[in-house]
Write a protein that holds these residues in place. Structure first.
Motif, mmCIF file in Angstrom:
data_model
loop_
_atom_site.group_PDB
_atom_site.id
_atom_site.type_symbol
_atom_site.label_atom_id
_atom_site.label_comp_id
_atom_site.label_asym_id
_atom_site.label_seq_id
_atom_site.Cartn_x
_atom_site.Cartn_y
_atom_site.Cartn_z
ATOM 1 N N ASP A 276 0.859 -1.193 0.000
ATOM 2 C CA ASP A 276 0.000 0.000 0.000
ATOM 3 C C ASP A 276 0.887 1.232 0.000
ATOM 4 N N ARG A 277 1.240 1.693 -1.187
ATOM 5 C CA ARG A 277 2.142 2.826 -1.332
ATOM 6 C C ARG A 277 1.399 4.079 -1.805
ATOM 7 N N GLN A 278 0.157 4.233 -1.337
ATOM 8 C CA GLN A 278 -0.617 5.419 -1.700
ATOM 9 C C GLN A 278 0.169 6.674 -1.303
ATOM 10 N N TRP A 279 0.091 7.716 -2.129
ATOM 11 C CA TRP A 279 0.893 8.921 -1.948
ATOM 12 C C TRP A 279 0.715 9.576 -0.584
ATOM 13 N N ILE A 280 -0.465 9.515 -0.008
ATOM 14 C CA ILE A 280 -0.708 10.186 1.274
ATOM 15 C C ILE A 280 0.172 9.605 2.386
ATOM 16 N N HIS A 281 0.668 8.373 2.161
ATOM 17 C CA HIS A 281 1.531 7.715 3.143
ATOM 18 C C HIS A 281 3.020 7.881 2.844
ATOM 19 N N ARG B 174 4.077 15.545 -2.186
ATOM 20 C CA ARG B 174 2.664 15.611 -2.563
ATOM 21 C C ARG B 174 1.765 15.732 -1.331
ATOM 22 N N ALA B 175 2.113 14.983 -0.270
ATOM 23 C CA ALA B 175 1.304 15.018 0.951
ATOM 24 C C ALA B 175 1.347 16.392 1.623
ATOM 25 N N ALA B 176 2.454 17.118 1.466
ATOM 26 C CA ALA B 176 2.556 18.463 2.051
ATOM 27 C C ALA B 176 1.474 19.381 1.509
ATOM 28 N N THR C 214 1.035 16.761 5.562
ATOM 29 C CA THR C 214 2.160 15.836 5.729
ATOM 30 C C THR C 214 1.689 14.433 5.393
ATOM 31 N N THR C 215 2.623 13.511 5.346
ATOM 32 C CA THR C 215 2.222 12.113 5.184
ATOM 33 C C THR C 215 1.563 11.639 6.470
ATOM 34 N N VAL C 216 0.723 10.628 6.334
ATOM 35 C CA VAL C 216 0.047 10.046 7.492
ATOM 36 C C VAL C 216 0.228 8.534 7.468
#
Length: 149
Positions: free
Chosen positions: A40-45, A50-52, A58-60
């Motif tokens: 599970d390498r979704q960008w939000i993680h 990108r998460a910024a 930030t990443t979560v």
């Protein structure tokens, strides 16, 4: 740490707040390792840039990463000295708030129920994971365990 040595002690403790663990870090390296292990390498993680610009700044951590921290955290809160402890499953899991990378988390536990079952006791323990400074918990889970004494 709360220690139980018998089925009777568990049965008598229903409704009891069992305490809170120490704080543990959840850094980006741990999040990345979990992403690698699960695929599970979704960008939000995993994509800090990108998460910024995303909804949390930030990443979560993955919700399931947060859930998987419970054995480590709860070991500081409760010990049941039984011949066997069997993970029977989960009744309920919720992720009410994100867990930002770099946070420190603690888990608190309450014994919701304990019932005789197949030569032992089946318990439901509510675990709540809270990030330092957060208004809402990042995970609330009801863990079902069978203890055979």
């Amino acid at each position: 740490m709360r220690t139980f040595r018998s089925a009777a002690e568990l049965l008598a403790a229903v409704g009891t707040d069992l305490g809170t663990s120490g704080a543990r870090p959840v850094n980006q390296a741990r999040i990345d390792a979990f992403a690698d292990a699960t695929g599970d390498r979704q960008w939000i993680h995993v994509d800090a840039e990108r998460a910024a610009a995303g909804p949390f700044g930030t990443t979560v951590a993955h919700g399931f990463l947060t859930l998987s921290l419970l054995p480590m955290l709860l070991r500081e809160v409760v010990e049941v000295r039984a011949a066997h402890a069997l993970n029977y499953g989960l009744d309920r899991v919720r992720f009410p708030a994100p867990l930002p990378a770099g946070s420190r988390v603690r888990a608190s536990a309450t014994l919701l129920s304990a019932d005789p079952a197949d030569g032992g006791v089946q318990t439901v323990l509510r675990a709540t994971v809270q990030a330092a400074g957060a208004a809402k918990p990042c995970c609330v889970a009801d863990l079902v365990t069978r203890y055979l004494f």
